[in-house]
Design a protein around this motif. Structure first.
Motif, PDB file in Angstrom:
ATOM      1  N   ARG A 112       0.753  -1.115  -0.066  1.00  0.00           N
ATOM      2  CA  ARG A 112       0.136  -0.010  -0.052  1.00  0.00           C
ATOM      3  C   ARG A 112       0.976   1.081  -0.010  1.00  0.00           C
ATOM      4  O   ARG A 112       1.960   1.285   0.021  1.00  0.00           O
ATOM      5  CB  ARG A 112      -0.999   0.241   1.339  1.00  0.00           C
ATOM      6  N   ALA A 113       0.296   2.488   0.116  1.00  0.00           N
ATOM      7  CA  ALA A 113       0.780   3.893   0.077  1.00  0.00           C
ATOM      8  C   ALA A 113       1.577   3.789   1.353  1.00  0.00           C
ATOM      9  O   ALA A 113       1.255   3.182   2.414  1.00  0.00           O
ATOM     10  CB  ALA A 113      -0.076   4.845   0.278  1.00  0.00           C
ATOM     11  N   VAL A 114       3.104   3.822   1.169  1.00  0.00           N
ATOM     12  CA  VAL A 114       4.034   4.214   2.511  1.00  0.00           C
ATOM     13  C   VAL A 114       3.807   5.346   3.044  1.00  0.00           C
ATOM     14  O   VAL A 114       4.281   6.362   2.631  1.00  0.00           O
ATOM     15  CB  VAL A 114       5.266   3.815   2.033  1.00  0.00           C
ATOM     16  N   THR A 115       3.314   5.400   4.128  1.00  0.00           N
ATOM     17  CA  THR A 115       3.018   6.730   5.168  1.00  0.00           C
ATOM     18  C   THR A 115       3.667   6.663   6.654  1.00  0.00           C
ATOM     19  O   THR A 115       3.799   7.583   7.185  1.00  0.00           O
ATOM     20  CB  THR A 115       1.624   7.073   5.318  1.00  0.00           C
ATOM     21  N   ARG A 116       4.339   5.444   6.886  1.00  0.00           N
ATOM     22  CA  ARG A 116       4.826   5.235   8.104  1.00  0.00           C
ATOM     23  C   ARG A 116       5.819   4.028   8.061  1.00  0.00           C
ATOM     24  O   ARG A 116       5.846   3.523   6.874  1.00  0.00           O
ATOM     25  CB  ARG A 116       3.662   4.760   9.439  1.00  0.00           C
ATOM     26  N   GLY A 121      10.688 -18.624   4.613  1.00  0.00           N
ATOM     27  CA  GLY A 121      10.997 -19.324   3.207  1.00  0.00           C
ATOM     28  C   GLY A 121      10.882 -18.790   1.952  1.00  0.00           C
ATOM     29  O   GLY A 121      11.283 -17.477   1.746  1.00  0.00           O
ATOM     30  N   THR A 122      10.234 -19.236   1.157  1.00  0.00           N
ATOM     31  CA  THR A 122      10.010 -18.852  -0.488  1.00  0.00           C
ATOM     32  C   THR A 122       8.975 -17.376   0.141  1.00  0.00           C
ATOM     33  O   THR A 122       8.627 -16.906  -1.197  1.00  0.00           O
ATOM     34  CB  THR A 122       9.434 -19.771  -1.369  1.00  0.00           C
ATOM     35  N   GLY A 123       8.175 -17.275   1.206  1.00  0.00           N
ATOM     36  CA  GLY A 123       7.649 -16.004   1.167  1.00  0.00           C
ATOM     37  C   GLY A 123       8.324 -14.869   1.165  1.00  0.00           C
ATOM     38  O   GLY A 123       7.891 -13.729   1.072  1.00  0.00           O
ATOM     39  N   LEU A 124       9.728 -14.880   0.853  1.00  0.00           N
ATOM     40  CA  LEU A 124      10.300 -13.934   0.464  1.00  0.00           C
ATOM     41  C   LEU A 124      10.105 -13.235  -0.816  1.00  0.00           C
ATOM     42  O   LEU A 124      10.430 -12.054  -0.831  1.00  0.00           O
ATOM     43  CB  LEU A 124      11.873 -14.275   0.546  1.00  0.00           C
ATOM     44  N   ALA A 125       9.361 -14.106  -1.819  1.00  0.00           N
ATOM     45  CA  ALA A 125       9.260 -13.623  -3.127  1.00  0.00           C
ATOM     46  C   ALA A 125       8.555 -12.137  -3.291  1.00  0.00           C
ATOM     47  O   ALA A 125       8.892 -11.354  -3.768  1.00  0.00           O
ATOM     48  CB  ALA A 125       8.671 -14.574  -3.854  1.00  0.00           C
ATOM     49  N   PRO A 126       7.298 -12.109  -2.533  1.00  0.00           N
ATOM     50  CA  PRO A 126       6.598 -10.892  -2.714  1.00  0.00           C
ATOM     51  C   PRO A 126       7.491  -9.602  -2.152  1.00  0.00           C
ATOM     52  O   PRO A 126       7.246  -8.614  -2.935  1.00  0.00           O
ATOM     53  CB  PRO A 126       5.346 -10.977  -2.096  1.00  0.00           C
ATOM     54  N   PHE A 127       8.217  -9.686  -1.224  1.00  0.00           N
ATOM     55  CA  PHE A 127       8.967  -8.789  -0.675  1.00  0.00           C
ATOM     56  C   PHE A 127      10.233  -8.177  -1.577  1.00  0.00           C
ATOM     57  O   PHE A 127      10.555  -7.144  -1.812  1.00  0.00           O
ATOM     58  CB  PHE A 127       9.585  -9.033   0.645  1.00  0.00           C
ATOM     59  N   LEU A 128      10.578  -9.098  -2.541  1.00  0.00           N
ATOM     60  CA  LEU A 128      11.577  -8.697  -3.513  1.00  0.00           C
ATOM     61  C   LEU A 128      10.738  -7.665  -4.378  1.00  0.00           C
ATOM     62  O   LEU A 128      11.563  -6.786  -4.868  1.00  0.00           O
ATOM     63  CB  LEU A 128      12.128  -9.889  -4.172  1.00  0.00           C
ATOM     64  N   LEU A 182      10.175   0.113  -3.790  1.00  0.00           N
ATOM     65  CA  LEU A 182      10.563   1.144  -2.918  1.00  0.00           C
ATOM     66  C   LEU A 182      11.678   1.728  -3.255  1.00  0.00           C
ATOM     67  O   LEU A 182      12.118   2.864  -2.941  1.00  0.00           O
ATOM     68  CB  LEU A 182      10.883   0.356  -1.612  1.00  0.00           C
ATOM     69  N   ALA A 183      13.046   0.980  -3.940  1.00  0.00           N
ATOM     70  CA  ALA A 183      14.012   1.293  -4.562  1.00  0.00           C
ATOM     71  C   ALA A 183      13.767   2.403  -5.439  1.00  0.00           C
ATOM     72  O   ALA A 183      14.467   3.547  -5.557  1.00  0.00           O
ATOM     73  CB  ALA A 183      14.865   0.249  -4.940  1.00  0.00           C
ATOM     74  N   ASN A 184      12.945   2.123  -6.240  1.00  0.00           N
ATOM     75  CA  ASN A 184      12.666   3.070  -7.330  1.00  0.00           C
ATOM     76  C   ASN A 184      12.290   4.305  -6.919  1.00  0.00           C
ATOM     77  O   ASN A 184      12.039   5.239  -7.772  1.00  0.00           O
ATOM     78  CB  ASN A 184      12.055   2.503  -8.515  1.00  0.00           C
ATOM     79  N   GLN A 185      11.152   4.198  -5.928  1.00  0.00           N
ATOM     80  CA  GLN A 185      10.385   5.312  -5.308  1.00  0.00           C
ATOM     81  C   GLN A 185      11.369   6.225  -4.553  1.00  0.00           C
ATOM     82  O   GLN A 185      10.782   7.254  -4.000  1.00  0.00           O
ATOM     83  CB  GLN A 185       9.123   4.891  -4.625  1.00  0.00           C
ATOM     84  N   SER A 186      12.679   5.717  -4.247  1.00  0.00           N
ATOM     85  CA  SER A 186      13.361   6.594  -3.296  1.00  0.00           C
ATOM     86  C   SER A 186      12.797   6.663  -2.070  1.00  0.00           C
ATOM     87  O   SER A 186      12.611   7.804  -1.515  1.00  0.00           O
ATOM     88  CB  SER A 186      13.826   7.768  -3.942  1.00  0.00           C
ATOM     89  N   ALA A 187      12.097   5.599  -1.252  1.00  0.00           N
ATOM     90  CA  ALA A 187      11.515   5.428  -0.137  1.00  0.00           C
ATOM     91  C   ALA A 187      12.367   6.067   1.028  1.00  0.00           C
ATOM     92  O   ALA A 187      13.517   5.994   1.096  1.00  0.00           O
ATOM     93  CB  ALA A 187      11.219   4.169   0.168  1.00  0.00           C
ATOM     94  N   THR A 188      11.605   6.909   1.832  1.00  0.00           N
ATOM     95  CA  THR A 188      12.160   7.684   3.036  1.00  0.00           C
ATOM     96  C   THR A 188      11.822   6.777   4.398  1.00  0.00           C
ATOM     97  O   THR A 188      12.635   7.316   5.266  1.00  0.00           O
ATOM     98  CB  THR A 188      12.002   9.063   2.920  1.00  0.00           C
ATOM     99  N   GLN A 189      10.830   6.098   4.381  1.00  0.00           N
ATOM    100  CA  GLN A 189      10.492   5.600   5.826  1.00  0.00           C
ATOM    101  C   GLN A 189      11.247   4.291   6.096  1.00  0.00           C
ATOM    102  O   GLN A 189      11.765   3.604   5.166  1.00  0.00           O
ATOM    103  CB  GLN A 189       8.961   5.184   5.763  1.00  0.00           C
TER     104      GLN A 189
END
Length: 341
Positions: free
Chosen positions: A206-210, A218-225, A231-238
């Motif tokens: 979702r939108a990152v506000t906090r 395990g392979t639940g890592l996939a969606p976080f990649l 986040l890297a492309n958006q230059s996240a600040t949180q």
């Protein structure tokens, strides 16, 4: 910009994307894409088209009545799609199944580009797709048909939306249907194109506000990649902290990719742990054993969890025991597919 990309996420987990003109109302844009969003009056009077905007900016104008959308509802992110004119890309939660709106999942294919095995733990499957392949939200999954079986298996995208090469991190299941096919394809015994249906799922960034806390099993890592690439492309600040847990030492895969994200995302940190009592890893135990208080920010945190059902239940119990109620808690349970008969 002549249009914005609007993601319509339906109650049954189906997501469809539509392009909406800068002066066009979302209801009209959806109809132009042959998606019949709920509506009755289309004049801001009945409230039938009420949905929830989960991210993005927009204008609702003042041509609707209070009975259709109250000030409190508008403040909570509820919108009337018959009045909503987007000012950016948006994600909208539609409170009905996709079939009600006479739409559904897209079907597309991908050509096998690479299959990378990680010991007996997992495979990374890379598929090249055409430019008109459907978009998805970071964290969602797709159903992949297993050739020659008449069955499919569900896997989260580990690549970012918009990439022409889609990747998936797939757990190795001894005797498993997809695992057997991947083993054959990796050795050159099979390969070619794979048919897919999707995207699907309500587990997405979702939108990152906090601050964010990512919990991967395990392979639940996939969606976080996929999320981390966005986040890297958006230059996240949180600040973003991840705890990545596995059963065995060899089940910790793609750690080097997390190290790369730690270099690319200023506020990103991560730790890993292994549940096996005989592990040689520096942190033994489950993710709940290695969850620092500062990562919870006193509850002012959005938690995302992807792992097996026992992990989800353990984290829920941990939060309750610690008296922590996260601002938002999004999770997806997955169970490895059973071996093929």
């Amino acid at each position: 910009m002549s249009s914005f990309r609007i993601a319509l996420n339906f109650e049954d987990g189906v997501t469809r994307f539509v392009d909406c003109g800068v002066t066009e109302k979302v209801l009209d844009a959806a109809f132009r894409h042959r998606i019949n969003l709920p509506m009755d009056c289309s004049d801001g009077v009945c409230g039938t088209c009420k949905c929830r905007a989960e991210s993005g900016t927009y204008d609702l104008g003042d041509d609707y009545i209070e009975d259709a959308l109250t000030e409190d509802e508008a403040a909570e992110g509820l919108v009337l799609t018959c009045q909503m004119v987007p000012k950016s890309d948006c994600v909208i939660a539609v409170p009905v199944p996709s079939t009600t709106c006479k739409t559904g999942t897209a079907q597309f294919s991908g050509t096998v580009a690479a299959i990378t095995p990680f010991s007996d733990a997992a495979y990374e499957l890379a598929l090249d797709v055409s430019e008109d392949a459907p978009a998805f939200l970071p964290g969602q999954y797709v159903n992949i048909n297993v050739p020659g079986s008449g069955q499919h298996r569900s896997y989260s995208f580990s690549s970012a939306p918009g990439a022409r090469r889609m990747t998936f991190l797939i757990k190795h299941v001894p005797g498993g249907l997809m695992s057997g096919w991947l083993a054959g394809a990796a050795s050159g015994a099979s390969g070619g194109a794979l048919e897919m249906t999707g995207p699907l799922g309500s587990f997405y960034l979702r939108a990152v506000t906090r601050p964010l806390l990512f919990l991967a099993g395990g392979t639940g890592l996939a969606p976080f990649l996929a999320m981390l690439e966005v986040l890297a492309n958006q230059s996240a600040t949180q600040p973003v902290h991840m705890i990545y847990g596995a059963t065995r030492d060899q089940d910790l895969v793609l750690v080097e990719r997390l190290q790369e994200y730690a270099q690319r995302i200023p506020g990103f940190t991560f730790t890993t742990c292994v549940a096996d009592p005989a592990t040689s890893h520096e942190r033994q135990g489950y993710v709940t054993n290695h969850m620092p208080a500062q990562a919870l920010h006193g509850g002012n945190v959005d938690v995302y969890l992807c792992g097996p059902p026992p992990m989800v239940e353990a984290v829920q119990k941990h939060f309750k025991a610690e008296g922590i109620t996260p601002a938002n808690f999004h999770y997806e349970k997955f169970t490895p597919n059973q071996p093929a008969a």
